[in-house]
Design a protein around this motif. Structure first.
Motif, PDB file in Angstrom:
ATOM      1  N   UNK A  10       0.842  -1.206   0.000  1.00 55.41           N
ATOM      2  CA  UNK A  10       0.000   0.000   0.000  1.00 55.41           C
ATOM      3  C   UNK A  10       0.873   1.250   0.000  1.00 55.41           C
ATOM      4  N   UNK A  11       1.910   1.203   0.799  1.00 56.82           N
ATOM      5  CA  UNK A  11       2.839   2.332   0.921  1.00 56.82           C
ATOM      6  C   UNK A  11       3.600   2.573  -0.380  1.00 56.82           C
ATOM      7  N   UNK A  12       4.271   1.540  -0.867  1.00 53.21           N
ATOM      8  CA  UNK A  12       5.079   1.699  -2.082  1.00 53.21           C
ATOM      9  C   UNK A  12       4.179   1.926  -3.298  1.00 53.21           C
ATOM     10  N   UNK A  13       2.970   1.371  -3.263  1.00 53.41           N
ATOM     11  CA  UNK A  13       2.013   1.632  -4.339  1.00 53.41           C
ATOM     12  C   UNK A  13       1.672   3.109  -4.430  1.00 53.41           C
ATOM     13  N   UNK A  14       1.519   3.761  -3.275  1.00 54.70           N
ATOM     14  CA  UNK A  14       1.248   5.195  -3.252  1.00 54.70           C
ATOM     15  C   UNK A  14       2.453   5.986  -3.771  1.00 54.70           C
ATOM     16  N   UNK A  53       4.565   4.939  -6.013  1.00 57.33           N
ATOM     17  CA  UNK A  53       4.565   4.782  -7.467  1.00 57.33           C
ATOM     18  C   UNK A  53       3.529   5.693  -8.127  1.00 57.33           C
ATOM     19  N   UNK A  54       2.362   5.793  -7.509  1.00 58.62           N
ATOM     20  CA  UNK A  54       1.313   6.669  -8.043  1.00 58.62           C
ATOM     21  C   UNK A  54       1.782   8.122  -8.048  1.00 58.62           C
ATOM     22  N   UNK A  55       2.417   8.533  -6.957  1.00 64.35           N
ATOM     23  CA  UNK A  55       2.921   9.908  -6.869  1.00 64.35           C
ATOM     24  C   UNK A  55       4.021  10.157  -7.905  1.00 64.35           C
ATOM     25  N   UNK A  56       4.912   9.184  -8.086  1.00 61.28           N
ATOM     26  CA  UNK A  56       5.988   9.331  -9.073  1.00 61.28           C
ATOM     27  C   UNK A  56       5.430   9.409 -10.493  1.00 61.28           C
ATOM     28  N   UNK A  57       4.437   8.564 -10.772  1.00 63.47           N
ATOM     29  CA  UNK A  57       3.836   8.553 -12.114  1.00 63.47           C
ATOM     30  C   UNK A  57       3.141   9.883 -12.388  1.00 63.47           C
ATOM     31  N   UNK A  69      11.129  14.374  -5.858  1.00 63.51           N
ATOM     32  CA  UNK A  69      11.373  13.151  -5.096  1.00 63.51           C
ATOM     33  C   UNK A  69      11.316  13.432  -3.599  1.00 63.51           C
ATOM     34  N   UNK A  70      11.955  14.497  -3.176  1.00 59.48           N
ATOM     35  CA  UNK A  70      11.940  14.850  -1.748  1.00 59.48           C
ATOM     36  C   UNK A  70      10.522  15.149  -1.262  1.00 59.48           C
ATOM     37  N   UNK A 103       8.245  12.975   1.586  1.00 58.56           N
ATOM     38  CA  UNK A 103       7.528  13.622   2.690  1.00 58.56           C
ATOM     39  C   UNK A 103       6.038  13.262   2.660  1.00 58.56           C
ATOM     40  N   UNK A 104       5.468  13.332   1.473  1.00 52.67           N
ATOM     41  CA  UNK A 104       4.033  13.086   1.298  1.00 52.67           C
ATOM     42  C   UNK A 104       3.643  11.643   1.602  1.00 52.67           C
ATOM     43  N   UNK A 105       4.594  10.725   1.396  1.00 53.67           N
ATOM     44  CA  UNK A 105       4.291   9.300   1.596  1.00 53.67           C
ATOM     45  C   UNK A 105       4.946   8.742   2.863  1.00 53.67           C
ATOM     46  N   UNK A 106       5.351   9.606   3.776  1.00 51.57           N
ATOM     47  CA  UNK A 106       5.891   9.097   5.045  1.00 51.57           C
ATOM     48  C   UNK A 106       4.799   8.319   5.768  1.00 51.57           C
ATOM     49  N   UNK A 107       5.201   7.369   6.624  1.00 53.56           N
ATOM     50  CA  UNK A 107       4.207   6.550   7.315  1.00 53.56           C
ATOM     51  C   UNK A 107       3.251   7.410   8.138  1.00 53.56           C
ATOM     52  N   UNK A 108       3.801   8.398   8.824  1.00 55.04           N
ATOM     53  CA  UNK A 108       2.966   9.265   9.670  1.00 55.04           C
ATOM     54  C   UNK A 108       1.917   9.992   8.833  1.00 55.04           C
ATOM     55  N   UNK A 109       2.349  10.539   7.695  1.00 53.16           N
ATOM     56  CA  UNK A 109       1.418  11.265   6.825  1.00 53.16           C
ATOM     57  C   UNK A 109       0.327  10.340   6.315  1.00 53.16           C
ATOM     58  N   UNK A 110       0.728   9.132   5.858  1.00 45.25           N
ATOM     59  CA  UNK A 110      -0.255   8.198   5.308  1.00 45.25           C
ATOM     60  C   UNK A 110      -1.196   7.680   6.390  1.00 45.25           C
ATOM     61  N   UNK A 111      -0.683   7.457   7.586  1.00 49.35           N
ATOM     62  CA  UNK A 111      -1.533   7.001   8.696  1.00 49.35           C
ATOM     63  C   UNK A 111      -2.533   8.100   9.088  1.00 49.35           C
TER      64      UNK A 111
END
Length: 313
Positions: A68-72, A74-78, A240-241, A245-253
């Motif tokens: 779920x984390x790495x999928x997000x 990839x979505x952000x990178x795309x 990338x930076x 930040x946007x996909x840090x665990x704290x942010x996603x939680x």
């Protein structure tokens, strides 16, 4: 998928899943166990009709290895690489919402593969399936595949809490009851170590990249640079930076109620490396160590997992 559409899908799935009788929460298909809450035999039966595209962005990972984390990520990178303007971004999100496509390839109804043909490129596709059970077109079209691994002990603990949290297994089940099933593969998607063994056959495939949860956690910027280069994402260092930040665990939680609804509580628990030390007994440690040593320790991927570093006291 637009957040609202995805949340509705998650909440509906969770509500319907709670109605499934305990004995029917898992089903056997083609020698493997699957969760009835999200998978259907008729969908698995026609998996090979899925038509991959050569530019698909494919993420593969055993449950609770961080997909779920790495999928997000990839979505952000795309999205960053696509340089979409606001109008195009909204159009793409609406399209995904209208098509009601579940975020994992093997999840959902059997008509989803037809609907997926209408998704704009580049599609980010996730799956928990082992390579031998993935649609053949992914390999035939030479779509690039990112394979994600996590140390087996943290994976086990995360899997235990997740299956309890969404009622895939009895909510009153203890860790000591779950562990024997995990270590013998009597859980959805089978034995994790078997996935590692199978992926060893793809080490020389230039369209397959391997990465670990611990790598991404340890140095997000470096990991994202590697991923971006592999998929030919055109992104700047600043982007990338920002994504790290946007996909840090704290942010996603913190955002989970908005992005994943009720299921977010079970999807994002601790997100740390080494949580297994709070759960495994001495005998369970020894059993896991022995199993890893016997099956995968001497394989190239087994060594890449740095078991000694992450799974020994």
């Amino acid at each position: 998928m637009a957040q609202k559409g995805l949340v509705e899908l998650f909440d509906k799935t969770l509500a319907e899943g709670k109605k499934i009788a305990p004995a029917e929460r898992l089903f056997l298909f083609n020698g493997g166990l699957y969760p009835a809450m999200v998978c259907r035999p008729e969908t698995l039966k026609i998996l090979d009709t899925f038509e991959a595209r050569s530019d698909d962005v494919v993420l593969v990972g055993y449950p609770k290895t961080g997909t779920n984390w790495v999928g997000q990520i990839l979505t952000e990178l795309e999205t960053a690489s696509g340089k979409y303007d606001e109008e195009e971004r909204k159009r793409r999100q609406q399209k995904e919402k209208d098509l009601s496509v579940f975020p994992y390839l093997e999840f959902g109804d059997s008509d989803k593969f037809e609907r997926m043909k209408k998704l704009p490129s580049r599609r980010v596709i996730k799956t928990h399936l082992a390579p031998g059970k993935m649609p053949k077109s992914i390999f035939q079209k030479k779509a690039k595949i990112l394979v994600l691994f996590r140390n087996p002990k943290d994976t086990a603990v995360s899997y235990f809490h997740f299956t309890k949290g969404i009622n895939l297994r009895p909510s009153e089940e203890t860790w000591d009851e779950f562990f024997p099933d995990y270590i013998t593969g009597k859980v959805p998607y089978g034995l994790y170590l078997d996935h590692i063994i199978e992926w060893n056959n793809y080490l020389d495939d230039k369209n397959v990249m391997f990465i670990t949860y611990e790598e991404v956690k340890g140095n997000g910027v470096l990991a994202l640079k590697r991923i971006a280069e592999f998929f030919n994402f055109s992104v700047s260092e600043q982007e990338i930076e920002s994504i790290v930040e946007k996909t840090s665990f704290k942010t996603m939680k913190d955002n989970a109620p908005v992005t994943h609804g009720e299921m977010g509580k079970s999807l994002f628990r601790k997100g740390i490396v080494g949580d297994w030390k709070n759960t495994f007994s001495e005998s369970q440690n020894e059993e896991m160590d022995r199993k890893f040593e016997e099956k995968v320790a001497r394989t190239k991927l087994g060594m890449m997992l740095k078991y000694e570093e992450y799974c020994k006291d």
